[in-house]
Design a protein around this motif. Sequence first.
Motif, short mmCIF file in Angstrom:
data_model
loop_
_atom_site.label_atom_id
_atom_site.label_comp_id
_atom_site.label_asym_id
_atom_site.label_seq_id
_atom_site.Cartn_x
_atom_site.Cartn_y
_atom_site.Cartn_z
N MET A 1 -6.46 58.35 -20.49
CA MET A 1 -6.76 56.80 -19.81
C MET A 1 -6.83 56.00 -21.16
N SER A 2 -6.35 54.87 -20.99
CA SER A 2 -6.56 53.78 -21.96
C SER A 2 -8.07 53.31 -22.02
N SER A 3 -8.54 52.64 -23.10
CA SER A 3 -10.04 51.92 -22.99
C SER A 3 -10.36 51.11 -22.03
N LYS A 4 -8.94 50.10 -21.63
CA LYS A 4 -9.09 49.32 -20.51
C LYS A 4 -8.30 49.44 -19.38
N CYS A 5 -8.92 49.79 -18.20
CA CYS A 5 -7.81 49.98 -16.97
C CYS A 5 -7.08 48.74 -16.87
N GLU A 6 -5.98 49.07 -15.98
CA GLU A 6 -5.07 48.13 -15.81
C GLU A 6 -5.59 46.76 -14.97
N LEU A 7 -6.44 47.09 -14.08
CA LEU A 7 -7.32 46.00 -13.25
C LEU A 7 -8.15 45.10 -14.12
N ALA A 8 -8.66 45.58 -15.18
CA ALA A 8 -9.66 44.88 -16.19
C ALA A 8 -8.54 43.86 -16.59
N MET A 9 -7.51 44.38 -17.27
CA MET A 9 -6.64 43.81 -17.95
C MET A 9 -5.92 42.45 -17.19
N SER A 10 -5.87 42.76 -15.99
CA SER A 10 -5.39 41.84 -14.96
C SER A 10 -6.40 40.87 -14.88
N VAL A 11 -7.61 41.04 -14.73
CA VAL A 11 -8.68 40.03 -14.54
C VAL A 11 -8.84 39.34 -15.88
N GLU A 12 -8.49 39.78 -16.94
CA GLU A 12 -8.57 39.06 -18.20
C GLU A 12 -7.63 38.12 -18.25
N LEU A 13 -6.43 38.59 -17.96
CA LEU A 13 -5.20 37.74 -17.90
C LEU A 13 -5.29 36.44 -17.02
N ALA A 14 -5.99 36.80 -16.07
CA ALA A 14 -6.07 35.57 -14.91
C ALA A 14 -7.22 34.68 -15.26
N LEU A 15 -8.21 35.11 -15.77
CA LEU A 15 -9.26 34.35 -16.47
C LEU A 15 -8.71 33.52 -17.64
N ASN A 16 -8.01 33.99 -18.56
CA ASN A 16 -7.32 33.24 -19.59
C ASN A 16 -6.56 32.23 -19.13
N GLU A 17 -5.58 32.43 -18.08
CA GLU A 17 -5.05 31.43 -17.30
C GLU A 17 -5.98 30.31 -16.64
N VAL A 30 -17.79 30.82 -12.04
CA VAL A 30 -16.61 31.82 -12.45
C VAL A 30 -17.00 32.96 -11.71
N TYR A 31 -18.00 33.62 -11.75
CA TYR A 31 -18.66 34.96 -11.14
C TYR A 31 -18.13 34.95 -9.81
N ASP A 32 -18.52 33.78 -9.07
CA ASP A 32 -18.41 33.80 -7.72
C ASP A 32 -16.87 33.66 -7.24
N MET A 33 -16.35 32.89 -7.95
CA MET A 33 -15.00 32.82 -7.89
C MET A 33 -14.07 34.18 -8.00
N VAL A 34 -14.50 34.72 -8.93
CA VAL A 34 -13.71 36.10 -9.24
C VAL A 34 -14.21 37.37 -8.12
N LEU A 35 -15.44 37.13 -7.81
CA LEU A 35 -15.66 38.08 -6.73
C LEU A 35 -14.98 37.73 -5.35
N ALA A 36 -15.07 36.50 -5.13
CA ALA A 36 -14.29 36.23 -3.81
C ALA A 36 -12.63 36.59 -3.91
N CYS A 37 -12.16 36.56 -4.99
CA CYS A 37 -10.63 36.76 -5.36
C CYS A 37 -10.45 38.08 -5.04
N ILE A 38 -11.28 38.89 -5.61
CA ILE A 38 -10.91 40.36 -5.68
C ILE A 38 -11.75 41.23 -4.41
N GLU A 39 -12.93 40.75 -4.02
CA GLU A 39 -13.61 41.67 -2.97
C GLU A 39 -12.73 41.61 -1.89
N LYS A 40 -12.49 40.42 -1.13
CA LYS A 40 -11.85 40.63 0.28
C LYS A 40 -10.64 41.45 0.19
N PRO A 41 -9.76 41.29 -0.75
CA PRO A 41 -8.45 42.29 -0.58
C PRO A 41 -8.48 43.54 -1.02
#
Length: 78
Positions: A1-17, A30-41
């Motif tokens: 397994m790589s040092s960063k999971c795919e989900l973490a990399m996706s979050v990082e890319l989204a935050l960069n954007e 930012v914290y609340d925004m990320v949680l709201a975007c990820i937690e519900k789905p």
Amino acid sequence: MSSKCELAMSVELALNEYFKDLDGQPPHAVYDMVLACIEKPMIEHIMKRAGGNQSKAAEILGLNRNTLRKKLQQYNIE
């Protein structure tokens, strides 16, 4: 397994954007925004996977069943 999971990399890319799109504006909650975007789905997906069984979904998520119930109400998930 790589040092960063795919989900973490996706979050990082989204935050960069997100920060790029701010175009100099200060970020906010930012914290609340990320949680709201990820937690519900995530909860919706796990509930479907568990066939609507809250006990099973809570176990899969690693949450207390009462905590899951609060989150289901918070996000209006049936």
